[in-house]
Design a protein around this motif. Sequence first.
Motif, PDB file in Angstrom:
ATOM      1  N   LYS A   7       0.683  -1.199  -0.132  1.00 54.08           N
ATOM      2  CA  LYS A   7       0.076  -0.111   0.002  1.00 54.08           C
ATOM      3  C   LYS A   7       0.860   1.377  -0.019  1.00 54.08           C
ATOM      4  CE  LYS A   7      -3.982  -1.446   1.981  1.00 54.08           C
ATOM      5  NZ  LYS A   7      -3.999  -2.906   2.532  1.00 54.08           N
ATOM      6  N   THR A  13      -5.148   8.222   4.885  1.00 54.85           N
ATOM      7  CA  THR A  13      -6.252   8.850   5.384  1.00 54.85           C
ATOM      8  C   THR A  13      -6.916   9.610   4.323  1.00 54.85           C
ATOM      9  OG1 THR A  13      -5.162  10.886   6.087  1.00 54.85           O
ATOM     10  CG2 THR A  13      -5.107   9.008   7.494  1.00 54.85           C
ATOM     11  N   ALA A  14      -8.248  10.016   4.715  1.00 54.51           N
ATOM     12  CA  ALA A  14      -8.933  10.715   3.701  1.00 54.51           C
ATOM     13  C   ALA A  14      -8.522  12.142   3.288  1.00 54.51           C
ATOM     14  CB  ALA A  14     -10.279  11.028   4.371  1.00 54.51           C
ATOM     15  N   ILE A  17      -5.122  11.031   0.790  1.00 56.45           N
ATOM     16  CA  ILE A  17      -5.628  10.240  -0.442  1.00 56.45           C
ATOM     17  C   ILE A  17      -5.900  11.372  -1.436  1.00 56.45           C
ATOM     18  CG2 ILE A  17      -7.442   8.783  -1.527  1.00 56.45           C
ATOM     19  CD1 ILE A  17      -7.545   7.226   1.019  1.00 56.45           C
ATOM     20  N   ILE A  19      -8.155  13.590  -3.855  1.00 62.24           N
ATOM     21  CA  ILE A  19      -9.894  13.632  -4.246  1.00 62.24           C
ATOM     22  C   ILE A  19     -10.197  13.154  -5.567  1.00 62.24           C
ATOM     23  CG2 ILE A  19      -9.942  15.422  -2.363  1.00 62.24           C
ATOM     24  CD1 ILE A  19     -10.838  17.321  -4.712  1.00 62.24           C
ATOM     25  N   GLY A  20     -11.288  12.696  -5.673  1.00 67.70           N
ATOM     26  CA  GLY A  20     -11.827  12.593  -6.786  1.00 67.70           C
ATOM     27  C   GLY A  20     -11.277  11.111  -7.554  1.00 67.70           C
ATOM     28  N   ASP A  21     -10.719  10.367  -6.825  1.00 69.01           N
ATOM     29  CA  ASP A  21     -10.039   8.927  -6.919  1.00 69.01           C
ATOM     30  C   ASP A  21      -9.103   9.026  -8.195  1.00 69.01           C
ATOM     31  OD1 ASP A  21     -11.714   8.661  -9.351  1.00 69.01           O
ATOM     32  OD2 ASP A  21     -12.311   6.451  -8.638  1.00 69.01           O
TER      33      ASP A  21
ATOM     34  N   GLY B 104     -18.693  12.739  -7.030  1.00 68.91           N
ATOM     35  CA  GLY B 104     -17.564  11.485  -6.757  1.00 68.91           C
ATOM     36  C   GLY B 104     -16.230  11.980  -7.272  1.00 68.91           C
ATOM     37  N   LEU B 105     -16.433  12.318  -8.564  1.00 68.80           N
ATOM     38  CA  LEU B 105     -15.206  12.961  -9.102  1.00 68.80           C
ATOM     39  C   LEU B 105     -14.864  14.351  -9.054  1.00 68.80           C
ATOM     40  CD1 LEU B 105     -15.931  11.172 -12.817  1.00 68.80           C
ATOM     41  CD2 LEU B 105     -14.532  10.332 -10.781  1.00 68.80           C
ATOM     42  N   ASP B 218     -12.554   1.873  -7.115  1.00 69.21           N
ATOM     43  CA  ASP B 218     -12.156   2.150  -5.682  1.00 69.21           C
ATOM     44  C   ASP B 218     -12.552   1.038  -4.814  1.00 69.21           C
ATOM     45  OD1 ASP B 218     -10.758   4.169  -4.388  1.00 69.21           O
ATOM     46  OD2 ASP B 218     -12.490   5.078  -3.936  1.00 69.21           O
ATOM     47  N   LEU B 219     -12.049   0.081  -4.192  1.00 70.72           N
ATOM     48  CA  LEU B 219     -12.388  -1.200  -3.495  1.00 70.72           C
ATOM     49  C   LEU B 219     -12.631  -0.641  -2.057  1.00 70.72           C
ATOM     50  CD1 LEU B 219     -10.656  -3.779  -5.467  1.00 70.72           C
ATOM     51  CD2 LEU B 219     -12.833  -3.086  -5.591  1.00 70.72           C
ATOM     52  N   ASN B 221     -10.752  -0.746   0.599  1.00 66.29           N
ATOM     53  CA  ASN B 221      -9.709   0.062   1.381  1.00 66.29           C
ATOM     54  C   ASN B 221      -9.507   1.437   0.920  1.00 66.29           C
ATOM     55  OD1 ASN B 221      -8.918  -0.877  -1.321  1.00 66.29           O
ATOM     56  ND2 ASN B 221      -7.008  -1.428  -0.865  1.00 66.29           N
ATOM     57  N   TYR B 222     -10.393   2.042   0.153  1.00 66.45           N
ATOM     58  CA  TYR B 222     -10.217   3.416  -0.430  1.00 66.45           C
ATOM     59  C   TYR B 222     -11.516   3.999  -0.311  1.00 66.45           C
ATOM     60  CZ  TYR B 222      -5.272   2.706  -1.054  1.00 66.45           C
ATOM     61  OH  TYR B 222      -4.009   2.304  -0.791  1.00 66.45           O
ATOM     62  N   GLU B 225     -13.008   6.458   2.352  1.00 64.73           N
ATOM     63  CA  GLU B 225     -12.410   7.396   2.562  1.00 64.73           C
ATOM     64  C   GLU B 225     -12.687   8.741   1.587  1.00 64.73           C
ATOM     65  OE1 GLU B 225     -10.779   4.564   2.982  1.00 64.73           O
ATOM     66  OE2 GLU B 225     -10.440   4.951   5.235  1.00 64.73           O
ATOM     67  N   HIS B 226     -12.694   8.218   0.414  1.00 69.80           N
ATOM     68  CA  HIS B 226     -13.355   9.228  -0.515  1.00 69.80           C
ATOM     69  C   HIS B 226     -14.533   9.689  -0.561  1.00 69.80           C
ATOM     70  CE1 HIS B 226     -10.129   7.473  -3.683  1.00 69.80           C
ATOM     71  NE2 HIS B 226      -9.866   8.792  -3.682  1.00 69.80           N
ATOM     72  N   TYR B 228     -16.106  10.086   2.620  1.00 67.77           N
ATOM     73  CA  TYR B 228     -15.898  10.889   3.439  1.00 67.77           C
ATOM     74  C   TYR B 228     -15.299  12.273   3.147  1.00 67.77           C
ATOM     75  CZ  TYR B 228     -14.397  13.383   7.742  1.00 67.77           C
ATOM     76  OH  TYR B 228     -14.064  14.120   8.719  1.00 67.77           O
ATOM     77  N   GLN B 229     -14.414  12.097   2.173  1.00 63.11           N
ATOM     78  CA  GLN B 229     -14.067  13.529   1.402  1.00 63.11           C
ATOM     79  C   GLN B 229     -15.082  14.458   1.016  1.00 63.11           C
ATOM     80  OE1 GLN B 229     -11.301  12.266  -1.398  1.00 63.11           O
ATOM     81  NE2 GLN B 229      -9.461  12.451  -0.254  1.00 63.11           N
TER      82      GLN B 229
ATOM     83  N   ILE C  57      -7.687  -0.172 -10.851  1.00 64.09           N
ATOM     84  CA  ILE C  57      -7.911  -0.276  -9.406  1.00 64.09           C
ATOM     85  C   ILE C  57      -6.940   0.469  -8.657  1.00 64.09           C
ATOM     86  CG2 ILE C  57      -7.948  -1.897  -7.695  1.00 64.09           C
ATOM     87  CD1 ILE C  57      -8.320  -4.212  -9.657  1.00 64.09           C
ATOM     88  N   PHE C  58      -7.770   1.645  -7.893  1.00 63.83           N
ATOM     89  CA  PHE C  58      -6.965   2.463  -7.187  1.00 63.83           C
ATOM     90  C   PHE C  58      -6.019   1.800  -6.085  1.00 63.83           C
ATOM     91  CE2 PHE C  58      -6.686   5.531  -3.881  1.00 63.83           C
ATOM     92  CZ  PHE C  58      -6.803   6.913  -4.353  1.00 63.83           C
TER      93      PHE C  58
END
Lengths: 104, 401, 312, 196
Positions: A7, A13-14, A17, A19-21, B104-105, B218-219, B221-222, B225-226, B228-229, C57-58
């Motif tokens: 990892k 943490t939020a 990370i 934003i917006g993946d 989300g994005l 986004d599985l 584990n993430y 958090e996204h 929550y952002q 996959i992120f």
Amino acid sequence: MDKYNEKKDKYTTATTIPIGDIVEAGTASTFCTGNWRSRKPIWNNTKCINCLICWIYCPDSSIKLISKSNKTIVSGINYTYCKGCGICANVCNIKAIVMEEENK
Amino acid sequence: MIRPLSSKGKLVAKTGNEIAAEAMRQIEPDVVAAYPITPATEIVQIFSQFVADGIVKSKYIAVESEHSAMSATIAASAAGVRAMTGTSSQGLCFMWEMLYIASGLRLPIVMVAVNRAISAPINIHCDHSDTMGARDSGWIQIYSESVQEVYDNIIQAVRIAEQTKLPVLVTMDGFIISHCMELVEVYNDDAVKSFIGEYTPERYLLDIKNPYTLGSLDLQNYYFEHKYQIAKAMIDAQTTIVNIANEFTKCFGRSYNLYEKYMMDDADMAIVIIGSAAGTVKMAINELRSQNIKIGLIKIRVYRPFPKDNIAIDLANIKSIAVLDRSDSCSGAFSPIYSDIVSSLYSEGITTPKIISYVYGLGGREITIEHIKNIYKTLNQIMLGKDQKDCSIVHYINLRK
Amino acid sequence: MINLQTLSTLQERFTGGHRLCAGCGAAIVARQVLLAAGKKHVIVISATGCLEVSTTIFPYSAWKDSFFHSAFSNAAATCSGIEVAYKSLKEKGKLKEDIVFITFGGDGGTADIGLQALSGAMERGHKMLYICYNNEAYMNTGVQRSGMTPLGARTTTAPVGRIQQGKTESKKDLTQIMIAHNIPYVAQTYIGNWHDLITKVQKALSIYGPSFINILTPCRLGWGYPPEETINIGKLAVETCVWPAYEVENGIYKINIKPNPPKPIIEFLKCQDRFKHLLKPENSHIIDKIQQDIDHKWCILQKQEWLSSYPC
Amino acid sequence: MSIEHKITEIRWHGRGGQGAKTAALLFAEIIIQTGEYYIQAFPEYGPERMGAPVQAFNRVSKNIITIHSNIINPDYVVVLDSSLLESNQVTSGLKCTSKIIINTALSSYAVSMKIHFNKDNIYVVNASNISIETVGKNIPNAPMLGALIKIVGNIDLNMSLNSVKNKLLDKFRNKPEVVNGNLNAISRAFQEVKNN
């Protein structure tokens, strides 16, 4: 292979990370899929005629190439990514690649 | 003489749809992708005429559905440009999955939604079921009472979206505002353009020197958090919205907040409402106040993020409150605004006010000053502790049960 | 003229480390398509599907170019938005580089749930190459039938049972649907002929306007064959004429490969588990029907080629 | 002007295609030119199509208008099509002080017999005739607008014509001849509307 698949430390943490993946381009190259393999392609340097047919059909970009006197030649298999599908061995007309059991 | 509030303004007569298109002309987004739907159609008609006349440099994508409208808007925004769209009712429903993707994005899209009932039965008139259904989709929601507010809210929405990195929905009531011509102060183009400024995204897909992937899987584990952002961004957005409103007041004169308090200073009773009917309630309150009746109004402007803390404080000393929802939750419990108000008060430990729920105006059903006066009568009875014939919490206005 | 030596000097733009199945055809499509783009700047758009979920996959992405995904049914609409944003920035002088747009969708994301968005985008004429990596079922969710699943094929929602032998309907002809949109370039190709695939992608990318390539992409999981057979099965599809390799450029048909004579369809069917039940004697009529359909369509295609080149 | 501090409410009756909604919008535009009044103009919307009875509304007030409900007791009613007199919608909610302006060749007296309303508050003008003579077809909204301006009172005709002209030039930018015809129609109805 320890450097792979761990990892990313900063992504904990939020607040850290992105934003917006968002994912940086090409980062899958740091992910190892070699441990999926149950069979393993073995490349025979002396048989290979560098036709590159194995390279163009490999789904996992696992045929390593190098440039030698303005010509591209095969230099081996990238076992970090290779999942052992066997396509390379199958498309090789001269059997310069053969499949073996992974833990032989 | 009626004069503009701002030296940068002039008074014109426009409908809600016309003013939305006018605001879009001034904002001049790079891309607009939209699909016509009653009663929002005029917005895209007028805007595409601006494009056809070369009045704006915007690109207009005449997509084949609302799903594609929101998809193309999302994509254009991700690509790195200012992107806007507009819709209503079924169109918003058709966009549903894309609404969550826009937030989300974290794309700063501005959408104008004209409130209309949802099928079935099909109905083209106003209620808030459409946008209320999208209330938890991660979009900032700003409701407008009048044509003026539609205009001012759209202009502020651009700044809010880009600063919070959250999409913003600006709504107006179908037909009641969208097709109602009112006197409205428009500001000059330069002033609007200077207020919204240039858009400079941090990351954008067309920046080919810095390629990246957007929309990844986004599985476990993430994903949390996204999400929550987004929740956190929504809370933080309250300050941003107020700051931008203050800046807007400095530029153009009109003041805005998360919600508007009308005659609340000494009120014993209060009505909480959203949208165009707030204006009708104001008229009713004026009449009641002339009889020394201490009743006030809270008109929620920013419904998402919900201004829970301040609203709870402002309602803490009110004896009886009526919350009017222009949508029914069909949940067996309570309608959206009522639930939010009660939760806000309870979470602050405030349990004094008696709060009742009114559902009104579905499918464009009329609400008049007389209806509001009847609500006052009930509020007064509750305040006086008198027994009500109908002691239920949930009431319907102008419904033949 | 393209050759592997030239291609091999290009940057690999689709990295290893993605999580598609061993032997996945879609990965081969992605690699070859991006190699075909050469040194062009590319933005990749994808519908939800195997290719998308397994490569992003992120926080890992197999795409070295900018890549965007938002939902299942909207890949073409998404590409529309990016392409128009690109035009806008270009016109305003805010962007110098020329960029091409490549959209990937599986057969579900393209021809079923995504057909409306695709049709709209093609009609609007956005400059994009849309690639359907067509594995003839919804593989990402575990092999359910799609509108592209062929007659007789077994899927989890067109199962083999006591009274039903796999899918009871024929597939729709996606390539013909796209030809009917009168876009400048439509082609059908397959895994198993890198030259045909890469030539078509290069042609498509050189065209101004929308282009569409339908690539038969064997799926070892859904079709049921050993992973090393991906290339051979693709070849068999063309050799039996169940998947003719052809292209339509500005309305003119060209069949790129004409097997002479075509192999019987049984050669293609018998090496895949999805057709295994058809080999039972009582199901021979289904194979006959499949063969008749192939013969008929192959005949029509040859006539279309002749007719479209005939002077008006 | 007879519009005072309270809200003055106007109801337009027409048939789909006769331009009742447009007339209400144009009236609102004229009123704001005075710089004295707030306005509203809105149509009654439904799935009506060409020919179906339609209504449109105006509110005018010296104070800001916040009410957003329908108009029930109008101060003025404008009827674009005399065939609508047969329905009781036209007289619905009328106060004894309300004024009604009708496109008809009949006299106020004759109309009052039909709709049972005080003759003194009924104004008539042959707007269809004016429209045919000025615009070339029966689109009675412009002349009825002229008649309303006259009856409401203290609205400057030239200012009104200018306001309408600007709006129509925009709308009919490919057919400028339509603009002059409509302006003439407004002027003529302004002169010809009467109570007899």
